[in-house]
Design an enzyme around this catalytic site. Sequence first.
Site, PDB file in Angstrom:
ATOM      1  N   ARG A 162       0.831  -1.208   0.000  1.00  0.00           N
ATOM      2  CA  ARG A 162       0.000   0.000   0.000  1.00  0.00           C
ATOM      3  C   ARG A 162       0.858   1.247   0.000  1.00  0.00           C
ATOM      4  O   ARG A 162       0.508   2.273  -0.578  1.00  0.00           O
ATOM      5  CB  ARG A 162      -0.931  -0.007   1.205  1.00  0.00           C
ATOM      6  CG  ARG A 162      -2.218  -0.737   0.985  1.00  0.00           C
ATOM      7  CD  ARG A 162      -2.034  -2.234   0.672  1.00  0.00           C
ATOM      8  NE  ARG A 162      -3.289  -2.963   0.742  1.00  0.00           N
ATOM      9  CZ  ARG A 162      -3.755  -3.512   1.869  1.00  0.00           C
ATOM     10  NH1 ARG A 162      -3.041  -3.479   2.989  1.00  0.00           N
ATOM     11  NH2 ARG A 162      -4.906  -4.131   1.878  1.00  0.00           N
TER      12      ARG A 162
ATOM     13  N   ASP B 253      -0.078  -6.795  -2.897  1.00  0.00           N
ATOM     14  CA  ASP B 253      -1.494  -6.588  -2.608  1.00  0.00           C
ATOM     15  C   ASP B 253      -2.033  -5.859  -3.822  1.00  0.00           C
ATOM     16  O   ASP B 253      -1.270  -5.505  -4.723  1.00  0.00           O
ATOM     17  CB  ASP B 253      -1.680  -5.765  -1.317  1.00  0.00           C
ATOM     18  CG  ASP B 253      -2.979  -6.094  -0.603  1.00  0.00           C
ATOM     19  OD1 ASP B 253      -4.053  -5.807  -1.157  1.00  0.00           O
ATOM     20  OD2 ASP B 253      -2.926  -6.661   0.512  1.00  0.00           O
TER      21      ASP B 253
ATOM     22  N   HIS C 193      -7.133  -9.931  -2.310  1.00  0.00           N
ATOM     23  CA  HIS C 193      -6.182  -8.802  -2.320  1.00  0.00           C
ATOM     24  C   HIS C 193      -5.182  -8.912  -3.472  1.00  0.00           C
ATOM     25  O   HIS C 193      -3.995  -8.638  -3.296  1.00  0.00           O
ATOM     26  CB  HIS C 193      -5.407  -8.751  -0.990  1.00  0.00           C
ATOM     27  CG  HIS C 193      -6.217  -8.247   0.163  1.00  0.00           C
ATOM     28  ND1 HIS C 193      -6.421  -6.911   0.394  1.00  0.00           N
ATOM     29  CD2 HIS C 193      -6.882  -8.903   1.138  1.00  0.00           C
ATOM     30  CE1 HIS C 193      -7.177  -6.764   1.479  1.00  0.00           C
ATOM     31  NE2 HIS C 193      -7.479  -7.958   1.949  1.00  0.00           N
TER      32      HIS C 193
ATOM     33  N   GLU D 269      -9.606 -12.378   3.543  1.00  0.00           N
ATOM     34  CA  GLU D 269     -10.558 -11.475   2.896  1.00  0.00           C
ATOM     35  C   GLU D 269     -10.759 -11.680   1.389  1.00  0.00           C
ATOM     36  O   GLU D 269     -10.942 -10.709   0.663  1.00  0.00           O
ATOM     37  CB  GLU D 269     -10.152 -10.019   3.157  1.00  0.00           C
ATOM     38  CG  GLU D 269     -10.149  -9.662   4.628  1.00  0.00           C
ATOM     39  CD  GLU D 269      -9.844  -8.206   4.892  1.00  0.00           C
ATOM     40  OE1 GLU D 269     -10.614  -7.585   5.639  1.00  0.00           O
ATOM     41  OE2 GLU D 269      -8.837  -7.679   4.385  1.00  0.00           O
TER      42      GLU D 269
ATOM     43  N   TRP E 268      -0.201  -2.093   8.704  1.00  0.00           N
ATOM     44  CA  TRP E 268      -0.796  -1.922   7.369  1.00  0.00           C
ATOM     45  C   TRP E 268      -0.653  -0.453   6.995  1.00  0.00           C
ATOM     46  O   TRP E 268      -0.802   0.427   7.851  1.00  0.00           O
ATOM     47  CB  TRP E 268      -2.267  -2.351   7.383  1.00  0.00           C
ATOM     48  CG  TRP E 268      -2.417  -3.795   7.758  1.00  0.00           C
ATOM     49  CD1 TRP E 268      -2.799  -4.304   8.961  1.00  0.00           C
ATOM     50  CD2 TRP E 268      -2.140  -4.930   6.914  1.00  0.00           C
ATOM     51  NE1 TRP E 268      -2.785  -5.682   8.919  1.00  0.00           N
ATOM     52  CE2 TRP E 268      -2.390  -6.082   7.674  1.00  0.00           C
ATOM     53  CE3 TRP E 268      -1.715  -5.072   5.588  1.00  0.00           C
ATOM     54  CZ2 TRP E 268      -2.223  -7.372   7.161  1.00  0.00           C
ATOM     55  CZ3 TRP E 268      -1.549  -6.352   5.080  1.00  0.00           C
ATOM     56  CH2 TRP E 268      -1.807  -7.483   5.858  1.00  0.00           C
ATOM     57  N   THR E 269      -0.386  -0.191   5.716  1.00  0.00           N
ATOM     58  CA  THR E 269       0.060   1.162   5.400  1.00  0.00           C
ATOM     59  C   THR E 269      -0.851   1.956   4.447  1.00  0.00           C
ATOM     60  O   THR E 269      -0.394   2.890   3.808  1.00  0.00           O
ATOM     61  CB  THR E 269       1.492   1.132   4.835  1.00  0.00           C
ATOM     62  OG1 THR E 269       1.521   0.298   3.663  1.00  0.00           O
ATOM     63  CG2 THR E 269       2.485   0.588   5.842  1.00  0.00           C
TER      64      THR E 269
HETATM   65  C1  ACM Z   1      -5.607  -8.520   7.583  1.00  0.00           C
HETATM   66  O1  ACM Z   1      -5.492  -7.590   8.378  1.00  0.00           O
HETATM   67  N1  ACM Z   1      -6.441  -8.416   6.546  1.00  0.00           N
HETATM   68  C2  ACM Z   1      -4.864  -9.755   7.723  1.00  0.00           C
END
Ligand code: ACM
Length: 489
Positions: free
Chosen positions: A102, A131, A208, A268, A406-407
Site C-alpha cells: 500500500r 497486494d 487482495h 478477505e 498496514w500502510t
Molecule cells: C488482515 O489484516 N487483513 C490480515
Amino acid sequence: MKFLLILSVAIGLIPAPVEYSPKTCHGSLKKAVAQLEPWQQQEAYRLTISKNRVKIEALTPEGEFRAQKTLEQLRALGELPLGTIFDYPRLRHRGLMIDESRSFKGMDFLKKQMDAMALLKLNVLHLHLDDSAGWRIESEAYPDLTAKTAFRKGYTYHEWEAGNYRFTTADDPEGYGGYYTKEDLKELVAYAAERFITIIPEIEMPGHSMEVGYAYPEVLCQHPNGRLHTGAWDLCPGNEATFRLLETVLGEVMDIFPSPFIHIGGDEATMKTWSQCVNCRKRMEEGGMTDVKELQGYLVRRIEAFVRSHGRRIIGWDEILETGVPEGAVVQSWRGVEGGRKASALGYDYIMSPNSHCYYNYYQDLIRKEPKAVGELVSLRFTYGYEPLEEGMEPEHLLGVQANLWTELIPTPEHAEYMLYPRLFALAETAWSPASAKEYKGFRKRARALLDVFRTRGYRTFDMDTESDLARSGLQRFPPEGEPIPLDD
Ligand code: ACM
Ligand code: ZN
C-alpha cells in the site's frame, strides 16, 4: 521469585530480562538453562557487569548477540548496573509485519527497522510484498508483475483508490511506487541474518490480488460469455494458470528467502466472481464442492502441498480455518483472538496478532490529536496489557506474537515510525519477558527513556508526553457497531 521480579524491572532494559541480580552469579550457564526448550537455550545468555569488566556467556552466537544488544541498550540508556542479567525468550516468534504494497518504504527504512527490532530482541520481519495496490518483488518468470503494477497513479492508497485503481510504469514522473530486486532482497536477508532476524515473505492469495490479474489476465475468472472478470480482487482458483503463476513465484521467493515459513495470505477473499466463472464451476464439479468457499480451501491445500514439498511451512491468516487447514500449516490470528483460540483447540501452531491489540496502524491516542488512522484505540498501555496465552490455549502451539503495520494510511517512513514506537516496545516485552514480570507503570518509565534513545538515533516517534488521559488509562473504546468513536474523553 517475586524478589527477582522486582529487581528485574528496576533496570531500564526493554524487554525486561528474566532475572537481574546485583550480585555476580557463578555456575554453569548450560546447567542454568537445562530445563528450557532448545529454542530458548539457543537465545539464552548471561551478562555479568563488574566494576572493570563485562562478561558475556551464551551457548550460541545468537545468545551472544542478544547479550550484546542488552549491553548496547543499557549503555545507550546511560545505565550499566553492576551484577548479573540472566535472560532467555518467552516466545520463539517475535514479529513485526510491514505492508510494503500500500505504501513502499524501501531498503533504508527496512534496515533501520531491523536495527530497532534487534535492539528490542524481535526476530521476525514479515513482509507483505504484494497486494492490489502494487506488486513489490521482482519475478524473472512473470516480469509484468513489477513492470505493470509496481507503480501506480496516486501517491497515497486513497488517492489511487479515488482515481479508480490505475497503474503506471516506472518512467512516469507522476507515478508512485517501487519494488525490490532479487539483489535487494538478498541484501535484506543477509542484513536480517546478521541480526538473527528471519524475514518471512508473504505472497498474498487468493484475495487482495487485483494487481496480479491486471498484469496477467490469464489468472482472472472467466464469465460463461467469454468475458474476463477484469478488476476482480481475487485470483481464479479454477484456473491452472493461477497455480502456474503462484507456484513459479513461490519457487522464486523460496530461492531468495531461507525462512522455514512462507506466508500465503488467505485473508478477505471476496469470492465474488467464483460462482460465475466457468473454470471455478468446473473445478467445483470435479471436486464435488457445493460452496464457492471450498475453492479457497482447495487453493490453500494445493499451495500448502507445494510449499511443503520444498521443505517449508505455510502461514495463513485466520480465514484459512474456515475451509480446512492442512496439517503443518500455521494459523495467524488477526480478527481478534478467535482464530488463535480455534487453531489452538484444533492442535495447529498459531501466531497471535489480533487487530484488537497488535495492529499498530490503529489509533494510539485520541482521533483529534492523531494523524488519520484506523478505528479502534490501541494505546501503549492497552497493547502492553495483551496476554497472548489465554486460559485453555495450548502453550506449546503458540509460536509467538506479532505487530502488524498496514500502510493504507501511512504514506511515509516517518509516519510509520511514529506508529511503531513506542508501541513496538510493548510487543517486544510481551514476546520476550516472562508474563509474570509485566507491570505497566515501570514499563512506561522505561519506554519513556528508551524513546529518547530512539529519537537520538533518528527515529521519529510518538510523543509520550502528549498522551491523553484516555490513552494513559489503557481503556479501549470499542463503540457498538455503527456508532462513531468518541472524539474526546
Ligand atoms: C488482515 O489484516 N487483513 C490480515
Ligand atoms: Zn474462476
